[in-house]
Enzyme design. Structure first.
Site, PDB file in Angstrom:
ATOM      1  CE  LYS A   1      35.980 -12.376  -7.432  1.00  0.00           C
ATOM      2  NZ  LYS A   1      36.864 -11.541  -6.825  1.00  0.00           N
TER       3      LYS A   1
ATOM      4  CD  GLU B   1      34.006 -25.951   2.413  1.00  0.00           C
ATOM      5  OE1 GLU B   1      33.332 -25.896   3.971  1.00  0.00           O
ATOM      6  OE2 GLU B   1      33.098 -27.750   2.182  1.00  0.00           O
TER       7      GLU B   1
ATOM      8  CB  CYS C   1      39.075 -21.375   6.420  1.00  0.00           C
ATOM      9  SG  CYS C   1      39.681 -22.495   5.842  1.00  0.00           S
TER      10      CYS C   1
ATOM     11  CD  GLU D   1      37.067 -16.995  10.164  1.00  0.00           C
ATOM     12  OE1 GLU D   1      36.479 -15.762   9.266  1.00  0.00           O
ATOM     13  OE2 GLU D   1      37.377 -17.981   9.554  1.00  0.00           O
TER      14      GLU D   1
HETATM   15  P1  NAD Z   1      35.046 -12.481   1.109  1.00  0.00           P
HETATM   16  O1  NAD Z   1      33.602 -13.072   1.391  1.00  0.00           O
HETATM   17  O2  NAD Z   1      35.588 -10.968   1.035  1.00  0.00           O
HETATM   18  O3  NAD Z   1      35.984 -12.599  -0.452  1.00  0.00           O
HETATM   19  C1  NAD Z   1      35.842 -14.395  -0.962  1.00  0.00           C
HETATM   20  C2  NAD Z   1      35.710 -13.590  -2.565  1.00  0.00           C
HETATM   21  O4  NAD Z   1      34.528 -13.952  -3.209  1.00  0.00           O
HETATM   22  C3  NAD Z   1      36.207 -13.192  -3.120  1.00  0.00           C
HETATM   23  O5  NAD Z   1      37.003 -13.137  -4.603  1.00  0.00           O
HETATM   24  C4  NAD Z   1      35.332 -11.576  -2.890  1.00  0.00           C
HETATM   25  O6  NAD Z   1      35.764 -10.983  -4.221  1.00  0.00           O
HETATM   26  C5  NAD Z   1      33.865 -12.175  -4.104  1.00  0.00           C
HETATM   27  N1  NAD Z   1      33.657 -11.579  -3.716  1.00  0.00           N
HETATM   28  C6  NAD Z   1      33.211  -9.991  -2.930  1.00  0.00           C
HETATM   29  N2  NAD Z   1      32.256 -10.012  -2.634  1.00  0.00           N
HETATM   30  C7  NAD Z   1      31.297 -10.552  -4.172  1.00  0.00           C
HETATM   31  C8  NAD Z   1      29.718 -10.512  -4.263  1.00  0.00           C
HETATM   32  N3  NAD Z   1      28.932  -9.663  -4.186  1.00  0.00           N
HETATM   33  N4  NAD Z   1      29.274 -11.042  -5.289  1.00  0.00           N
HETATM   34  C9  NAD Z   1      30.165 -12.413  -5.560  1.00  0.00           C
HETATM   35  N5  NAD Z   1      31.323 -12.598  -4.895  1.00  0.00           N
HETATM   36  C10 NAD Z   1      31.728 -11.800  -3.716  1.00  0.00           C
HETATM   37  O7  NAD Z   1      36.000 -13.413   1.796  1.00  0.00           O
HETATM   38  P2  NAD Z   1      37.870 -13.365   1.878  1.00  0.00           P
HETATM   39  O8  NAD Z   1      38.225 -11.678   2.700  1.00  0.00           O
HETATM   40  O9  NAD Z   1      38.488 -12.911   0.389  1.00  0.00           O
HETATM   41  O10 NAD Z   1      38.900 -14.642   3.074  1.00  0.00           O
HETATM   42  C11 NAD Z   1      37.870 -14.564   4.602  1.00  0.00           C
HETATM   43  C12 NAD Z   1      37.117 -15.882   4.600  1.00  0.00           C
HETATM   44  O11 NAD Z   1      37.366 -16.696   3.469  1.00  0.00           O
HETATM   45  C13 NAD Z   1      37.627 -15.870   5.504  1.00  0.00           C
HETATM   46  O12 NAD Z   1      36.230 -16.028   6.439  1.00  0.00           O
HETATM   47  C14 NAD Z   1      37.305 -17.081   5.923  1.00  0.00           C
HETATM   48  O13 NAD Z   1      37.489 -17.995   6.807  1.00  0.00           O
HETATM   49  C15 NAD Z   1      37.576 -17.625   4.298  1.00  0.00           C
HETATM   50  N6  NAD Z   1      37.597 -19.056   4.113  1.00  0.00           N
HETATM   51  C16 NAD Z   1      37.177 -20.125   4.307  1.00  0.00           C
HETATM   52  C17 NAD Z   1      37.409 -21.107   3.835  1.00  0.00           C
HETATM   53  C18 NAD Z   1      36.844 -22.680   3.708  1.00  0.00           C
HETATM   54  O14 NAD Z   1      37.092 -23.398   3.104  1.00  0.00           O
HETATM   55  N7  NAD Z   1      35.442 -23.363   5.162  1.00  0.00           N
HETATM   56  C19 NAD Z   1      39.093 -21.745   3.330  1.00  0.00           C
HETATM   57  C20 NAD Z   1      39.989 -20.375   3.666  1.00  0.00           C
HETATM   58  C21 NAD Z   1      39.008 -18.938   3.884  1.00  0.00           C
END
Ligand code: NAD
Length: 479
Positions: free
Chosen positions: A172, A247, A281, A380
């Site tokens: 997804k 992550e 990130c 963040e």
């Molecule tokens: P997010 O947590 O909002 O979404 C990530 C994914 O989770 C999306 O596909 C989203 O649709 C899904 N999701 C949302 N609610 C869910 C639920 N209830 N159940 C299951 N899945 C669900 O994050 P984002 O805004 O897409 O990404 C930004 C974040 O990602 C930042 O905090 C960033 O630091 C982090 N990030 C971390 C890394 C790393 O390797 N540490 C790399 C890239 C991004």
């Protein structure tokens, strides 16, 4: 009629209605129409992956190698087109988009090789005449949930090892950027993946993601995204007694010492704080600078930030593309206001940039006179915003660098072997950089953090086997 990019469930492309994917450089432009899966379709995808597991996990290594290799080749051959798609949906510059696509190809190439290198151990038992074999086997159905900021690299570094080691997959992607993942899934299917082995369910986290994390038939979940969602996945996974890998966020420090080469310091901080619009990130957002170099460093970095050309991701004159969407832009602007109200001094950028076309353009912002207790230093932001914190010496700097709930990446700019060595040993981050930006980890080395940034085994490189396989211990005696 515009083509609808459908979901892939059990080898069939499904979905009659699509949602528009908007270009953040030009909000009047629709990148494409992408289907949204329902919870019932997500369950169908999981059932298909479960049914396909037995045959795929026993498939020949040459078949798996060939599919992954072919995928790597096609991604590379189409890097300009896919790079453009990525930049149009996510907003990073075309050069960054092409770079990310190239990396996706390298990842598939690497794991095509890993298929042929999977080895185990043979040990003598304490009982004479008895042998022990330790092997790695596929885990089962892997649920992959990815964020919007690396739309092709992150799905690739999860899908490639999952398939290489014989797992089946339901992926997804983030609902803001389904296009890049759709393209990889299409390539993998045409490269010869049997039906059901890889399933794509695009749509909302609260519907599709939630259905995945609640399913008993998902054996492991690999997630990259925010801390809030990560914690929800952890709780659901413990409930189901399944493997999970998270992550999440970062608040990455970079220390600049008095003995640093000034231009190395400015370039490496500008690169990791502002490029890719700060939406990494591993971006550095806390710049911890010792007194002797502070003023000249701040002056040079502020000048660099003001000179960065913000604009359309596809324009060759652009250094910094737009913020991904309105809600992230609002978050960035809110934090700029918070920083000012907390007493930090905004010395560059932080303003909306108007262009011919409507987009989410923001001039990179630099704060000085920040402290490590301000919200802009602890939370963040995920935008092109960095704060400089002045310190007395290295000892104060490293204590401050480690004073955070996160631990993803950390950097130091110094010409001192003593401080570089001490920092590598004592930084509480998973990835440590000396005289190079905090962002930008190669495709073949482990990626991941400590403390609140990550949970579970590392991603990428040979370390990926830890998550995407299970270990079996088998005894044999002469019968
Ligand atoms: P997010 O947590 O909002 O979404 C990530 C994914 O989770 C999306 O596909 C989203 O649709 C899904 N999701 C949302 N609610 C869910 C639920 N209830 N159940 C299951 N899945 C669900 O994050 P984002 O805004 O897409 O990404 C930004 C974040 O990602 C930042 O905090 C960033 O630091 C982090 N990030 C971390 C890394 C790393 O390797 N540490 C790399 C890239 C991004």
């Amino acid at each position: 009629m515009t083509k609808i990019h459908q979901n892939l469930i059990d080898g069939a492309w499904i979905g009659t209605e699509g949602t528009e994917n908007i270009n953040p450089s030009n909000t009047a432009e629709v990148v494409g129409l992408y289907a949204r899966a329902t919870a019932a379709e997500t369950h169908d995808a999981i059932a298909a992956a479960k049914a396909a597991f037995s045959a795929w996990s026993r498939s020949g290594i040459l078949e798996r190698h060939a599919i992954l290799r072919k995928t790597a080749d096609e991604i590379l051959a189409r890097k300009l087109e896919l790079g453009e798609l990525l930049s149009r949906e996510e907003g990073k510059t075309l050069a960054e988009g092409i770079g990310e696509v190239t990396r996706a190809s390298q990842i598939f190439d690497f794991f095509a090789g890993e298929v042929l290198r999977l080895a185990g151990d043979v040990l003598p038992s304490v009982r004479p005449g008895v042998g022990v074999e330790i092997t790695r086997e596929a885990v089962g159905v892997i649920g992959i949930i990815t964020p919007w900021n690396f739309p092709i690299a992150i799905p690739s570094w999860k899908i490639a090892p999952a398939l290489a080691y014989g797992n089946t997959v339901v992926i997804k992607p983030a609902d803001l950027v389904p296009g890049s993942t759709w393209a990889i899934v299409d390539i993998l299917v045409r490269a010869g993946l049997p039906k059901g082995v890889l399933n794509l369910v695009m749509g909302k986290g609260s519907v599709v993601g939630q259905a995945m994390i609640e399913s008993r038939d998902v054996s492991a979940i690999s997630f990259t995204g925010s801390v809030v969602t990560g914690k929800r996945i952890a709780a659901a996974s413990i409930e189901h007694n399944r493997k999970f890998q998270l992550e999440m966020g970062g608040k990455n420090p970079v220390i600049v010492l008095d003995d640093a080469n000034l231009s190395v310091a400015v370039e490496s901080v500008a690169q990791s704080a502002f490029f890719s619009t700060g939406q990494r990130c591993t971006a550095s957002s806390r710049v911890i600078v010792t007194e002797g170099i502070h003023d000249k460093f701040v002056e040079a970095l502020a000048e660099r930030a003001r000179g960065l050309r913000v604009g359309d991701a596809l324009s060759k004159d652009t250094d910094i593309g737009p913020v991904v969407d309105q809600s992230q832009l609002t978050q960035d602007m809110d934090y700029i206001a918070i920083g000012q109200s907390e007493g930090a001094k905004l010395v560059a950028g932080g303003n909306r940039v108007q262009k011919d076309k409507d987009g989410f353009f923001l001039q990179p912002a630099l704060f000085t006179e920040a402290t490590n207790s301000m919200r802009i230093s602890r939370e963040e932001i995920f935008g092109p915003i960095a704060s400089v914190i002045r310190v007395k010496d290295y000892e104060e700097a490293i204590a401050m660098a480690n004073d955070t709930e996160f631990g993803l990446s950390a950097g130091i700019v110094t010409t001192s072997l003593k401080y570089a060595t001490h920092f590598k040993r004592n930084s509480e981050a998973g990835m440590v950089m000396v005289n190079v930006p905090t962002a930008g980890v190669d495709f073949h080395v482990p990626f991941g953090g400590r403390k609140g940034s990550s949970f579970g085994p590392r991603e990428q490189g040979k370390y990926a086997a830890e998550f995407f396989t299970v270990v079996k211990t088998a005894y044999t005696a002469a019968g």
